[in-house]
Design a protein around this motif. Structure first.
Motif, PDB file in Angstrom:
ATOM      1  N   SER A   1     -50.560  36.780   5.610  1.00 23.16           N
ATOM      2  CA  SER A   1     -51.907  36.506   5.108  1.00 23.16           C
ATOM      3  C   SER A   1     -52.631  35.463   5.964  1.00 23.16           C
ATOM      4  N   LYS A   2     -51.889  34.787   6.839  1.00 17.18           N
ATOM      5  CA  LYS A   2     -52.474  33.754   7.702  1.00 17.18           C
ATOM      6  C   LYS A   2     -53.076  34.394   8.951  1.00 17.18           C
ATOM      7  N   PRO A   3     -54.062  33.722   9.566  1.00 13.61           N
ATOM      8  CA  PRO A   3     -54.641  34.242  10.815  1.00 13.61           C
ATOM      9  C   PRO A   3     -53.592  34.308  11.926  1.00 13.61           C
ATOM     10  N   LEU A   4     -53.707  35.300  12.794  1.00 15.39           N
ATOM     11  CA  LEU A   4     -52.734  35.516  13.854  1.00 15.39           C
ATOM     12  C   LEU A   4     -52.562  34.288  14.738  1.00 15.39           C
TER      13      LEU A   4
ATOM     14  N   GLU B   1     -49.230  29.869  16.803  1.00 19.98           N
ATOM     15  CA  GLU B   1     -49.061  28.429  17.057  1.00 19.98           C
ATOM     16  C   GLU B   1     -47.869  27.872  16.275  1.00 19.98           C
ATOM     17  N   ASP B   2     -47.698  28.326  15.029  1.00 18.81           N
ATOM     18  CA  ASP B   2     -46.571  27.866  14.231  1.00 18.81           C
ATOM     19  C   ASP B   2     -45.250  28.311  14.854  1.00 18.81           C
ATOM     20  N   ALA B   3     -45.189  29.557  15.285  1.00 24.94           N
ATOM     21  CA  ALA B   3     -43.955  30.059  15.912  1.00 24.94           C
ATOM     22  C   ALA B   3     -43.645  29.279  17.185  1.00 24.94           C
ATOM     23  N   LEU B   4     -44.667  29.050  18.002  1.00 20.62           N
ATOM     24  CA  LEU B   4     -44.452  28.302  19.247  1.00 20.62           C
ATOM     25  C   LEU B   4     -43.981  26.879  18.966  1.00 20.62           C
ATOM     26  N   SER B   5     -44.515  26.265  17.926  1.00 17.76           N
ATOM     27  CA  SER B   5     -44.123  24.890  17.613  1.00 17.76           C
ATOM     28  C   SER B   5     -42.661  24.795  17.158  1.00 17.76           C
ATOM     29  N   ARG B   6     -42.107  25.895  16.687  1.00 18.46           N
ATOM     30  CA  ARG B   6     -40.723  25.906  16.211  1.00 18.46           C
ATOM     31  C   ARG B   6     -39.720  26.265  17.315  1.00 18.46           C
TER      32      ARG B   6
END
Length: 193
Positions: free
Chosen positions: A36-39, A44-49
């Motif tokens: 449901s979140k913007p791509l 960015e969240d995946a990259l930060s992890r």
């Protein structure tokens, strides 16, 4: 009456516990998994992890036609395949010899020069979609194609892989081809520049 009141309390308690049990799972869902979140936010969240080592691993090959995924985050390996006009049979990990798998057959689609000769974008879209369906069956994420070089000399031994010498024709045919691939969830890698 006392049993009825206790039964109601038990049922309400069960519903409350079930709601409570489901709530933390939804709240703890990482942003990169939340559709449901913007791509951009998910990326960015995946990259930060990801660690630096993981980021490097996903941008280069681990074999002739694959890049590593990030298993701890649930990212599978990324598989490509030569296939401007058919999904190529798999080759060995670090050799060009065919792997010889028993389920590794492919459809030989007409060469792209033949596709372009139809001047029919609808056929190009169907061609791309058909190729995408075969790629999905073979567990490929990206097809290394279509070929869009413009013929500049008849001496190019790979002219059959391209859509001709007319840039207007090539552009009219390549867009629906790519859209057909993408409609199956398969990426296209336009080549060779």
């Amino acid at each position: 009456i006392n049993i009825n009141r206790n039964m109601k309390k038990l049922i309400l308690t069960c519903f409350a516990l079930a709601a409570f049990a489901m709530q933390p799972a939804a709240q703890n869902l990482p942003t990169y998994l939340d559709e449901s979140k913007p791509l951009e936010q998910r990326v960015e969240d995946a990259l930060s992890r990801m660690t630096l080592r993981e980021k490097i691993a996903v941008i280069h090959a681990q074999s002739k036609f694959s890049s590593a995924g990030v298993k701890r985050l649930g990212f599978p390996d990324f598989w490509t395949d030569d296939g401007p006009h058919g999904v190529r049979p798999d080759v060995l990990w670090d050799e060009w010899n065919q792997a010889g798998q028993s389920n590794d057959s492919c459809t030989a689609f007409p060469a792209l020069t033949c596709l372009a000769a139809t001047w029919n974008p609808g056929v190009a879209r169907l061609y791309g979609r058909s190729l995408g369906e075969e790629a999905l069956y073979r567990h490929k994420n990206m097809i290394l194609g279509p070929g869009v070089n413009i013929y500049r000399t008849p001496l190019n031994g790979r002219n059959f892989e391209y859509m001709g010498e007319d840039p207007y024709l090539s552009s009219s045919m390549v867009a629906p081809y790519v859209q057909g691939l993408q409609s199956c969830g398969v990426s296209a890698c336009v080549k060779h520049y």
